[in-house]
Motif scaffolding. Sequence first.
Motif, PDB file in Angstrom:
ATOM      1  N   TYR A 223      11.276 -11.253 -13.734  1.00  0.00           N
ATOM      2  CA  TYR A 223      12.417 -10.416 -14.124  1.00  0.00           C
ATOM      3  C   TYR A 223      11.927  -9.142 -14.801  1.00  0.00           C
ATOM      4  CZ  TYR A 223      16.659  -8.927 -16.600  1.00  0.00           C
ATOM      5  OH  TYR A 223      17.716  -8.197 -17.090  1.00  0.00           O
ATOM      6  N   LYS A 224      10.952  -9.304 -15.675  1.00  0.00           N
ATOM      7  CA  LYS A 224      10.429  -8.155 -16.431  1.00  0.00           C
ATOM      8  C   LYS A 224       9.508  -7.290 -15.589  1.00  0.00           C
ATOM      9  CE  LYS A 224       7.466  -9.235 -19.550  1.00  0.00           C
ATOM     10  NZ  LYS A 224       6.874  -9.794 -20.789  1.00  0.00           N
ATOM     11  N   GLY A 225       8.725  -7.926 -14.709  1.00  0.00           N
ATOM     12  CA  GLY A 225       7.738  -7.183 -13.927  1.00  0.00           C
ATOM     13  C   GLY A 225       7.935  -7.353 -12.435  1.00  0.00           C
ATOM     14  N   ASN A 226       6.958  -8.034 -11.797  1.00  0.00           N
ATOM     15  CA  ASN A 226       7.014  -8.235 -10.352  1.00  0.00           C
ATOM     16  C   ASN A 226       6.456  -9.615 -10.014  1.00  0.00           C
ATOM     17  OD1 ASN A 226       4.187  -7.912 -10.620  1.00  0.00           O
ATOM     18  ND2 ASN A 226       4.381  -5.696 -10.314  1.00  0.00           N
ATOM     19  N   TRP A 227       5.956  -9.752  -8.790  1.00  0.00           N
ATOM     20  CA  TRP A 227       5.469 -11.066  -8.343  1.00  0.00           C
ATOM     21  C   TRP A 227       3.987 -11.274  -8.641  1.00  0.00           C
ATOM     22  CZ3 TRP A 227       7.913 -12.975  -3.117  1.00  0.00           C
ATOM     23  CH2 TRP A 227       9.303 -13.112  -3.304  1.00  0.00           C
ATOM     24  N   ASN A 228       3.421 -10.507  -9.532  1.00  0.00           N
ATOM     25  CA  ASN A 228       2.013 -10.658  -9.892  1.00  0.00           C
ATOM     26  C   ASN A 228       1.677 -12.082 -10.352  1.00  0.00           C
ATOM     27  OD1 ASN A 228      -0.084 -10.094 -12.546  1.00  0.00           O
ATOM     28  ND2 ASN A 228      -0.704  -9.370 -10.526  1.00  0.00           N
ATOM     29  N   PRO A 229       2.534 -12.766 -11.148  1.00  0.00           N
ATOM     30  CA  PRO A 229       2.198 -14.143 -11.557  1.00  0.00           C
ATOM     31  C   PRO A 229       2.051 -15.122 -10.390  1.00  0.00           C
ATOM     32  CG  PRO A 229       3.948 -13.261 -12.949  1.00  0.00           C
ATOM     33  CD  PRO A 229       3.766 -12.291 -11.813  1.00  0.00           C
ATOM     34  N   PHE A 230       2.694 -14.817  -9.256  1.00  0.00           N
ATOM     35  CA  PHE A 230       2.605 -15.712  -8.101  1.00  0.00           C
ATOM     36  C   PHE A 230       1.201 -15.736  -7.508  1.00  0.00           C
ATOM     37  CE2 PHE A 230       3.000 -16.236  -3.408  1.00  0.00           C
ATOM     38  CZ  PHE A 230       3.364 -17.569  -3.402  1.00  0.00           C
TER      39      PHE A 230
ATOM     40  N   SER B 239      13.658  -4.185  -4.011  1.00  0.00           N
ATOM     41  CA  SER B 239      12.680  -3.321  -3.334  1.00  0.00           C
ATOM     42  C   SER B 239      12.632  -1.940  -3.966  1.00  0.00           C
ATOM     43  CB  SER B 239      13.023  -3.201  -1.843  1.00  0.00           C
ATOM     44  OG  SER B 239      12.966  -4.455  -1.211  1.00  0.00           O
ATOM     45  N   GLU B 240      13.793  -1.423  -4.316  1.00  0.00           N
ATOM     46  CA  GLU B 240      13.873  -0.096  -4.944  1.00  0.00           C
ATOM     47  C   GLU B 240      13.084  -0.044  -6.250  1.00  0.00           C
ATOM     48  OE1 GLU B 240      17.298   2.853  -6.877  1.00  0.00           O
ATOM     49  OE2 GLU B 240      17.881   1.137  -5.619  1.00  0.00           O
ATOM     50  N   HIS B 241      13.042  -1.161  -6.971  1.00  0.00           N
ATOM     51  CA  HIS B 241      12.347  -1.203  -8.260  1.00  0.00           C
ATOM     52  C   HIS B 241      10.954  -1.840  -8.166  1.00  0.00           C
ATOM     53  CE1 HIS B 241      16.530  -0.575  -9.557  1.00  0.00           C
ATOM     54  NE2 HIS B 241      16.013  -0.055 -10.647  1.00  0.00           N
ATOM     55  N   GLY B 242      10.453  -2.052  -6.948  1.00  0.00           N
ATOM     56  CA  GLY B 242       9.099  -2.583  -6.767  1.00  0.00           C
ATOM     57  C   GLY B 242       8.915  -4.006  -7.252  1.00  0.00           C
ATOM     58  N   LYS B 243       9.966  -4.815  -7.186  1.00  0.00           N
ATOM     59  CA  LYS B 243       9.914  -6.172  -7.736  1.00  0.00           C
ATOM     60  C   LYS B 243       9.121  -7.155  -6.873  1.00  0.00           C
ATOM     61  CE  LYS B 243      12.098  -5.716 -11.590  1.00  0.00           C
ATOM     62  NZ  LYS B 243      11.460  -6.089 -12.868  1.00  0.00           N
ATOM     63  N   PHE B 244       8.864  -6.822  -5.625  1.00  0.00           N
ATOM     64  CA  PHE B 244       8.129  -7.742  -4.758  1.00  0.00           C
ATOM     65  C   PHE B 244       6.623  -7.471  -4.758  1.00  0.00           C
ATOM     66  CE2 PHE B 244      12.394  -7.687  -2.626  1.00  0.00           C
ATOM     67  CZ  PHE B 244      12.726  -8.998  -2.931  1.00  0.00           C
ATOM     68  N   SER B 245       6.178  -6.546  -5.563  1.00  0.00           N
ATOM     69  CA  SER B 245       4.760  -6.207  -5.616  1.00  0.00           C
ATOM     70  C   SER B 245       3.947  -7.367  -6.192  1.00  0.00           C
ATOM     71  CB  SER B 245       4.555  -4.955  -6.482  1.00  0.00           C
ATOM     72  OG  SER B 245       3.177  -4.745  -6.747  1.00  0.00           O
ATOM     73  N   LEU B 246       2.752  -7.581  -5.647  1.00  0.00           N
ATOM     74  CA  LEU B 246       1.843  -8.607  -6.161  1.00  0.00           C
ATOM     75  C   LEU B 246       0.877  -8.034  -7.197  1.00  0.00           C
ATOM     76  CD1 LEU B 246       0.949 -10.518  -2.862  1.00  0.00           C
ATOM     77  CD2 LEU B 246       2.535 -11.218  -4.653  1.00  0.00           C
ATOM     78  N   GLY B 247       1.110  -6.794  -7.575  1.00  0.00           N
ATOM     79  CA  GLY B 247       0.246  -6.162  -8.567  1.00  0.00           C
ATOM     80  C   GLY B 247      -0.714  -5.182  -7.934  1.00  0.00           C
ATOM     81  N   SER B 248      -1.432  -4.458  -8.764  1.00  0.00           N
ATOM     82  CA  SER B 248      -2.394  -3.468  -8.281  1.00  0.00           C
ATOM     83  C   SER B 248      -3.568  -4.157  -7.588  1.00  0.00           C
ATOM     84  CB  SER B 248      -2.917  -2.636  -9.464  1.00  0.00           C
ATOM     85  OG  SER B 248      -4.043  -1.869  -9.075  1.00  0.00           O
ATOM     86  N   PHE B 249      -4.064  -3.517  -6.536  1.00  0.00           N
ATOM     87  CA  PHE B 249      -5.241  -4.021  -5.829  1.00  0.00           C
ATOM     88  C   PHE B 249      -6.494  -3.242  -6.242  1.00  0.00           C
ATOM     89  CE2 PHE B 249      -1.895  -5.802  -3.294  1.00  0.00           C
ATOM     90  CZ  PHE B 249      -2.415  -6.975  -2.783  1.00  0.00           C
ATOM     91  N   GLY B 250      -6.404  -2.539  -7.377  1.00  0.00           N
ATOM     92  CA  GLY B 250      -7.535  -1.783  -7.888  1.00  0.00           C
ATOM     93  C   GLY B 250      -8.631  -2.686  -8.434  1.00  0.00           C
ATOM     94  N   ALA B 251      -9.740  -2.058  -8.816  1.00  0.00           N
ATOM     95  CA  ALA B 251     -10.922  -2.809  -9.270  1.00  0.00           C
ATOM     96  C   ALA B 251     -10.989  -2.943 -10.788  1.00  0.00           C
ATOM     97  CB  ALA B 251     -12.191  -2.129  -8.753  1.00  0.00           C
ATOM     98  N   SER B 252      -9.953  -2.546 -11.492  1.00  0.00           N
ATOM     99  CA  SER B 252      -9.966  -2.612 -12.955  1.00  0.00           C
ATOM    100  C   SER B 252     -10.065  -4.058 -13.443  1.00  0.00           C
ATOM    101  CB  SER B 252      -8.690  -1.970 -13.518  1.00  0.00           C
ATOM    102  OG  SER B 252      -8.605  -2.173 -14.914  1.00  0.00           O
ATOM    103  N   LEU B 253     -10.865  -4.255 -14.505  1.00  0.00           N
ATOM    104  CA  LEU B 253     -10.996  -5.572 -15.124  1.00  0.00           C
ATOM    105  C   LEU B 253     -10.278  -5.632 -16.470  1.00  0.00           C
ATOM    106  CD1 LEU B 253     -14.763  -6.390 -14.417  1.00  0.00           C
ATOM    107  CD2 LEU B 253     -12.749  -7.089 -13.107  1.00  0.00           C
ATOM    108  N   THR B 254      -9.534  -4.589 -16.769  1.00  0.00           N
ATOM    109  CA  THR B 254      -8.821  -4.547 -18.054  1.00  0.00           C
ATOM    110  C   THR B 254      -7.329  -4.812 -17.894  1.00  0.00           C
ATOM    111  OG1 THR B 254      -8.478  -2.149 -17.855  1.00  0.00           O
ATOM    112  CG2 THR B 254     -10.490  -2.883 -18.967  1.00  0.00           C
ATOM    113  N   GLU B 255      -6.862  -4.939 -16.653  1.00  0.00           N
ATOM    114  CA  GLU B 255      -5.445  -5.155 -16.377  1.00  0.00           C
ATOM    115  C   GLU B 255      -5.281  -6.385 -15.467  1.00  0.00           C
ATOM    116  OE1 GLU B 255      -4.104  -1.615 -14.557  1.00  0.00           O
ATOM    117  OE2 GLU B 255      -4.424  -0.352 -16.321  1.00  0.00           O
TER     118      GLU B 255
END
Length: 495
Positions: free
Chosen positions: A70-77, A214-230
């Motif tokens: 609810y607060k973010g997206n599907w990253n916890p999945f 979809s408009e609010h990016g709620k189905f995103s699984l999170g960034s696919f970047g290489a950062s180890l701090t997020e």
Amino acid sequence: MEITILDYLVFFIFVGGVALFGCSFYFRSRKGAAAFTAAEGSLPTWVVGMSIFATFVSSISFLGLPGDAYKGNWNPFVFSLSIPIATWLAAKVFIPLYRGINSVSAYHYLEMRFGYWARCYVAVCYLLTQLARVGSILLLLALPLNTMFGWDIQTIIICTGIATLIYTLLGGIAAVVWTDAIQGIILIVGAVACAAILTFTMPEGPGQLFAIASEHGKFSLGSFGASLTEPTFWVVLIYGLFVNMQNYGIDQNYVQRYMTTRSTAEAVKSTLFGGLLYIPVSLVFVYIGTALFSYYTARPELLPAGTPSDQVFPWFIVHGLPTGLTGLVIASLFSAGMSTIATSINSSATIVLTDFAKRLSKKELSEKKSMRVLYATSFVVGALGIIMGLMMMRIDGVLDAWWKLASIFSGGMLGLFLLGVVCKTVRRAHAVVAVILGLLTIAWMSLSPLINEGSPFYRFHSPLHTYLTIVFGTTVIFLTGFLLTKLTNRKAENA
């Protein structure tokens, strides 16, 4: 819509029925320690599988995943996507290993590889973690029930703890596993019902839900970047892999269930079924969070302003579900917590018996004495868990610190186990050094968030995301032991 008498009836009938059903296993569990701790290896495959699933799902998952989505997206999945690898390793390595040594204790193997110090160390860490876990679950279960029913938090903690303790104490592992299976089924029914109602009660139909999300990016699984701090996709995936390897590889809650089936093949089927079942169910949970966002975005007048994200789902359960279904969903939430508590109590009693009472006794314990240890330990763990939950209401800082310390020490369990499985010639001294270095790494990463920016020690804080604590701690233990073993073997060859 408010909670009605029908909702109360559904809730109490379910909870009371589960407790009585668990108590009915008393005459089976009293046959002896083997019956109390492993049900004499006689439980059906699907029941054990559902129990493994229910053990994985706690009240934290039931409320936490929708709240996070609810607060973010599907990253916890993304955490769930690592489960197939962990269950495959369990099927190929962990289950044959434990069934082969025929020990109901997850830590007997560590004594075989490194001596009793390793078994004792891990067993103590496990017990500390379970005490903190029972207290945490009782409190986290009481908070939403307080919000929904208006009941006193202390009363909820005490009554929940006592009810769960009674059927766990009387029925042993058979009661725990069978009630887990029932609770798991009710949990799934409740979650699917909530998801369906949210989907089909949107003002403009289901399409509106997906359009807003979809408009609010709620189905995103999170960034696919290489950062180890997020908490990027990769960070959560790696974190999930290590946590699930620890769950299926060395957690007594799971290992004990491997021993309750009739054969290794059935244990493998149970684990694959229970583990993989969590993937679609966790998807339903994050979908509920996304659906709640769309639902209350389309109908903002139905949600009080300023409602915290983790309280949105409880609010919907009370005010958005039809009469009767509210009671069922609250019962399923309650069942998730009861399942986790029952598992912790029974597994802790098993560890005290196998890793301490029997191991340290100069004489072989009789069945009567073994049962006394199991009953006494179950009662003590349940009582201390209730006390822990009550204390957490008042002195969060102290118990949060204890929980963190327990997590630090238990963080070395997986690395030590993997070292024993992979490195057949590792010496005990090398294992001790590896564990010490690993614990220092885990402590550094775990305690770094507590250091203020103005502190002179801030320059030494860890820049890595806390999800990576178990990853680096486990890796340090394994690599240290592995390299020390290789260096020692090379010197011996050159001598």
